[in-house]
Design a protein around this motif. Structure first.
Motif, PDB file in Angstrom:
ATOM      1  N   GLY B  18       1.631 -15.731 -69.184  1.00 36.72           N
ATOM      2  CA  GLY B  18       0.188 -15.844 -69.371  1.00 36.72           C
ATOM      3  C   GLY B  18      -0.482 -14.653 -70.003  1.00 36.72           C
ATOM      4  O   GLY B  18      -1.653 -14.403 -69.802  1.00 36.72           O
ATOM      5  N   ARG B 127      -3.861 -22.724 -73.759  1.00 39.45           N
ATOM      6  CA  ARG B 127      -3.478 -22.019 -72.546  1.00 39.45           C
ATOM      7  C   ARG B 127      -3.842 -22.818 -71.304  1.00 39.45           C
ATOM      8  O   ARG B 127      -5.008 -23.101 -71.087  1.00 39.45           O
ATOM      9  N   SER B 147       0.718 -25.453 -72.017  1.00 38.97           N
ATOM     10  CA  SER B 147       0.452 -24.329 -72.910  1.00 38.97           C
ATOM     11  C   SER B 147       1.293 -24.524 -74.156  1.00 38.97           C
ATOM     12  O   SER B 147       2.390 -25.072 -74.093  1.00 38.97           O
TER      13      SER B 147
END
Lengths: 120, 394
Positions: B18, B127, B147
């Protein structure tokens, strides 16, 4: 003692039933009690009541079915629903009750609701 | 490990952990023939790289698919197979790779909306987008966070895309169980609490009226006050548990109009204290009902912790890619030592004793903000306390 008909309290928890009964009696009301919907209907058969304080979650016959049965028998009596906070208003609307009390309720609120809605 | 494989791994690592999108940095030189079976080269060094890469990707818990710009699937790991079933032999340019992709509200994805397509065709990174897919063989719904990033060659040309799905199912199930448990426990507690409250109030009613300083009177009154606290606490815990699970139904909201509406529902005394500053049009994506809970909580905190009759400023702004709602009061501000603690459940911080409330408001509000893909932060301020709720622009 008030001259009007008794208040019927339908509630499966013994402690809550006891405290509501004693509060109403201290206020001068006659009180009939039942621990489930089926007993509640039997108590109604004993004679006219001025108001029903109705718990919703009970064994044997719950509040919802009790209210349906009242309607079916065309018994016209004021009903005040007593039940857990999130559901009280919803149930009151569902069964067409006159008022609702969210548990845990304030005794003053309960006595005020009884005074306001009972048949005199 | 060779440079090529390490670039791909780095890209995957950042995607899964992330960190910010890597599309500007993913200078990968993937040979066009790279596939799960035969590497294009007999160079032993590169052969080992590819096998190591595949082995590692196959161990990762998230479902990973690499797609080639020519429409084919380059790679699909074991987790993808377990989560979603066997791959469909389709050309992703024409048909979605996964079964029945839907938005959380049930609306089907159009081809253009699919994360893999957006990554590869538009060059954008997607995302943690919530999606519902269907398992290819069992037909069961699968909730995921999707994602996707594009993969570019050394010359910057678009070669393919990586798509990662994180399984939300286990987390949602655990939340549901927790909510059920909270409600059952809540009900069990409410029953004796009702009786206790009734008996205490009954006893108080039996006492002689007028000012009575006897120990018995004081004890009963304090017991009653604490029961009221318990009642509020129980209600707040159950409400919080319910709101944590409430689905986010986003729409496009114009913040000025939204805040005016929320303001109109405040009681008159509060309305006169709140100053709305909404000079610009700011459109965000959010669930109107859940965001109102957050705004009401922030304004309520300002009312409780700021000076009586003080002004509460509510303003909107657009900054970068987010829309902001700021709430400021004129109070004493929050000491540095408490600035993170206030967001924890039941931690009301520095002057908690003086005020009612269960200490769950900011905890829940921050969670709701994050579920919108936004944030709730305490911003530095020369006077008073300043909260900033940021939300993605619509």
């Amino acid at each position: 003692m008030r001259a009007s008909a008794p208040v019927l309290v339908v509630e499966d928890d013994a402690s809550i039933l006891d405290v509501v009964r004693s509060a109403l009696e201290a206020e001068g009301y006659d009180v009939r009690t039942a621990t489930n919907g089926k007993e509640g209907l039997e108590r109604l058969a004993d004679g006219k009541v001025s108001l029903v304080l109705l718990d919703m979650r009970m064994p044997v016959l719950d509040g919802w079915q009790f209210a349906k049965e009242l309607k079916r028998r065309a018994i016209d009596v004021p009903v005040v629903v007593m039940t857990a906070a999130q559901n009280a208003r919803h149930w009151a609307e569902e069964i067409g009750a006159d008022a609702y009390l969210s548990k845990p309720f304030d005794l003053d609120d309960l006595l005020a609701a009884v005074a306001r809605h009972r048949d005199s | 490990m060779g440079e090529r494989a390490s670039n791909v791994l780095e890209g995957l690592r950042e995607l899964i952990l992330g960190t910010p999108p890597i599309d500007e940095r993913a200078q990968l030189a993937l040979p066009m023939e790279l596939g799960p079976s035969q590497p294009a080269t007999t160079d032993l060094d590169k052969l080992v790289d590819v096998e190591v890469l595949h082995a590692i990707v196959d161990l990762l818990p998230d479902a990973i698919t690499l797609i080639h710009r020519d429409g084919s699937i380059l790679l699909r790991n074991r987790a993808a197979f377990e989560l979603l079933g066997p791959a469909r032999s389709v050309d992703w340019r024409v048909t979605a790779l996964e079964e029945d992709p839907r938005h959380p509200d049930g609306r089907p994805y159009t081809l253009e909306e699919l994360p893999a397509r957006r990554a590869l065709m538009d060059g954008v990174a997607v995302r943690a987008e919530p999606m519902t897919l269907r398992h290819a063989t069992t037909g069961e719904d699968v909730s995921v966070l999707a994602s996707s990033v594009p993969l570019r060659g050394a010359d910057g040309a678009m070669l393919g895309a990586t798509v990662v799905f994180r399984d939300l199912g286990a987390l949602l199930e655990r939340d549901r169980e927790r909510d059920t448990f909270a409600r059952v426990v809540g009900h069990e507690i409410q029953v004796p609490l009702t009786a206790v409250r009734g008996y205490i109030q009954q006893a108080i009613r039996q006492l002689p009226s007028g000012v009575d300083t006897s120990l018995a009177t004081r004890s009963l009154q304090r017991a009653d006050a604490n029961v009221s606290r318990l009642v509020t606490l129980l209600r707040d815990v159950l409400d919080t548990s319910r709101q944590q699970l409430a689905p986010v139904v986003p729409e496009s909201l114009e913040l000025g109009a939204f805040l005016s509406e929320v303001h109109s529902r405040f009681d008159p005394a509060l309305q006169s204290r709140v100053r709305l500053q909404t000079p610009d049009f700011v459109h965000v994506r959010g669930d109107r009902r859940l965001l109102e809970i957050v705004v009401v909580n922030l304004v309520d905190n300002a009312r409780k912790y700021g000076p009586e009759e003080g002004t509460i400023e509510v303003s909107v702004a657009r900054e970068g890619s987010v829309g902001l709602i700021r709430v400021r009061d004129d109070g004493d501000g929050i000491p540095d030592s408490d600035r993170e603690a206030i967001f924890k459940p039941f931690r009301r911080g520095w002057n908690a004793g003086a005020h009612e409330g269960s200490g769950l408001g900011l905890y829940l509000s921050r969670q709701l903000a994050e579920r919108h893909g936004g944030r709730l932060e305490l911003e530095p301020s020369t006077r008073g306390t300043l909260f900033a709720l940021s939300l993605p622009l619509a």
